[in-house]
Scaffold this motif. Sequence first.
Motif, PDB file in Angstrom:
ATOM      1  N   GLU A  82     -14.109  -5.603   5.105  1.00 54.01           N
ATOM      2  CA  GLU A  82     -12.878  -6.309   4.756  1.00 54.01           C
ATOM      3  C   GLU A  82     -13.115  -7.264   3.595  1.00 54.01           C
ATOM      4  O   GLU A  82     -14.241  -7.705   3.359  1.00 54.01           O
ATOM      5  CB  GLU A  82     -12.243  -7.015   5.959  1.00 54.01           C
ATOM      6  CG  GLU A  82     -12.860  -8.288   6.394  1.00 54.01           C
ATOM      7  CD  GLU A  82     -12.099  -8.920   7.572  1.00 54.01           C
ATOM      8  OE1 GLU A  82     -11.123  -8.333   8.083  1.00 54.01           O
ATOM      9  OE2 GLU A  82     -12.493 -10.016   7.991  1.00 54.01           O
ATOM     10  N   HIS A  90     -13.620 -15.808   8.742  1.00 51.43           N
ATOM     11  CA  HIS A  90     -13.148 -15.774  10.131  1.00 51.43           C
ATOM     12  C   HIS A  90     -13.895 -14.700  10.919  1.00 51.43           C
ATOM     13  O   HIS A  90     -14.641 -13.895  10.356  1.00 51.43           O
ATOM     14  CB  HIS A  90     -11.650 -15.498  10.169  1.00 51.43           C
ATOM     15  CG  HIS A  90     -11.315 -14.142   9.624  1.00 51.43           C
ATOM     16  ND1 HIS A  90     -11.175 -13.892   8.279  1.00 51.43           N
ATOM     17  CD2 HIS A  90     -11.113 -12.961  10.234  1.00 51.43           C
ATOM     18  CE1 HIS A  90     -10.890 -12.624   8.085  1.00 51.43           C
ATOM     19  NE2 HIS A  90     -10.856 -12.022   9.262  1.00 51.43           N
ATOM     20  N   HIS A  92     -13.568 -12.096  14.798  1.00 49.59           N
ATOM     21  CA  HIS A  92     -12.553 -11.233  15.406  1.00 49.59           C
ATOM     22  C   HIS A  92     -12.623 -11.138  16.917  1.00 49.59           C
ATOM     23  O   HIS A  92     -13.699 -11.204  17.502  1.00 49.59           O
ATOM     24  CB  HIS A  92     -12.657  -9.809  14.828  1.00 49.59           C
ATOM     25  CG  HIS A  92     -12.544  -9.755  13.353  1.00 49.59           C
ATOM     26  ND1 HIS A  92     -13.632  -9.864  12.528  1.00 49.59           N
ATOM     27  CD2 HIS A  92     -11.472  -9.641  12.525  1.00 49.59           C
ATOM     28  CE1 HIS A  92     -13.244  -9.805  11.264  1.00 49.59           C
ATOM     29  NE2 HIS A  92     -11.940  -9.681  11.229  1.00 49.59           N
TER      30      HIS A  92
HETATM   31 MN   LIG Z   1     -10.613  -9.922   9.620  1.00 41.62          MN
END
Ligand SMILES: [Mn+2]
Lengths: 145, 145
Positions: A82, A90, A92
């Motif tokens: 990503e 961040h 998950h």
């Molecule tokens: Mn993500």
Amino acid sequence: MTLNDTLLRLKTLGVKITPQRQEILKVLLGEERYYSAEEILKKVQERYPAVSFDTVYRTLYLLKRLGLVVELNFQGGHRRFEFNHEDKHHHHLVCLKCGKSQKLSCCPTDCLTRIKKEHPEFAITSHSFEIYGYCRKCQGLESLG
Amino acid sequence: MTLNDTLLRLKTLGVKITPQRQEILKVLLGEERYYSAEEILKKVQERYPAVSFDTVYRTLYLLKRLGLVVELNFQGGHRRFEFNHEDKHHHHLVCLKCGKSQKLSCCPTDCLTRIKKEHPEFAITSHSFEIYGYCRKCQGLESLG
DNA sequence: CTCCTAGATCGTAATTATTCCGATCTAATT
DNA sequence: AATTAGATCGGAATAATTACGATCTAGGAG
Ligand SMILES: [Mn+2]
Ligand SMILES: [Mn+2]
Ligand SMILES: [Zn+2]
Ligand SMILES: [Zn+2]
């Protein structure tokens, strides 16, 4: 981060801007989520049918080396990529059944600073933190494969 | 956790105790570290030359389902397995060059409790937390492949 | 102890994910 | 417009994992 910002960044770094690379970046910047190499290939092929896995992987690893892409390694050996949106680091919450994920609001920074102190000789470059389980929809279905 | 404890546990759960499974457990319990599927196969083959990957993987996933083994998914798609010693839950500091690792003294429990509160509908089963970088020996050699 | 059978293993093939490579192409500089 | 370092393509090679039919066996019943 917009596409043009990113291209400018690549240009500064002396990296060639090819149409394939631009298209891969468009995919990664399109929706703010992670993608499998195959998903990216399929999307890029809509515009460039001849593009190959080789190009996708090489580009992803290039972008990863430049810090523009993050590689995620989930349970079951699932590899995802990503875009590394600045200031949007961040982790998950991943459903083991349907694969859907949510962003976590929390990063173990206190652990990280502690480990840095405890292992000053180790040059830390990155970290992973993921939480697994079953989303509401998939609860009770864990064993149905 | 000793081998006998573990076998007793398996018996209680109604799982068959085969010589291959015992040997795989011996490997996992031998050194307190993680192993690749291939490492385990090679070690088990010293005693049972005919054992197959199929058996190794099936056993590892069985043990994982029972909570006796943890699956680790490191950067680069490297998959490892280690025995889940009770009360010894831990994470890893992994060198991206030589692959050697150290146990971390720290688990992001505060993040976990926070996420549980924020996502009460999600049934959490596990989590991963790994830190990557270069150990003293491998620093400066990152780019040499 | 022997028989029985559900479940485990073996050997090998199939599948999947990733990497490699030679031939060709092209972005970007001159 | 010419040059060339680096990128792409197409397909083959490799590595990791899973699948499956034939055979075997752990553990329970008798
Ligand atoms: Mn993500
Ligand atoms: Mn460990
Ligand atoms: Zn983080
Ligand atoms: Zn933990």
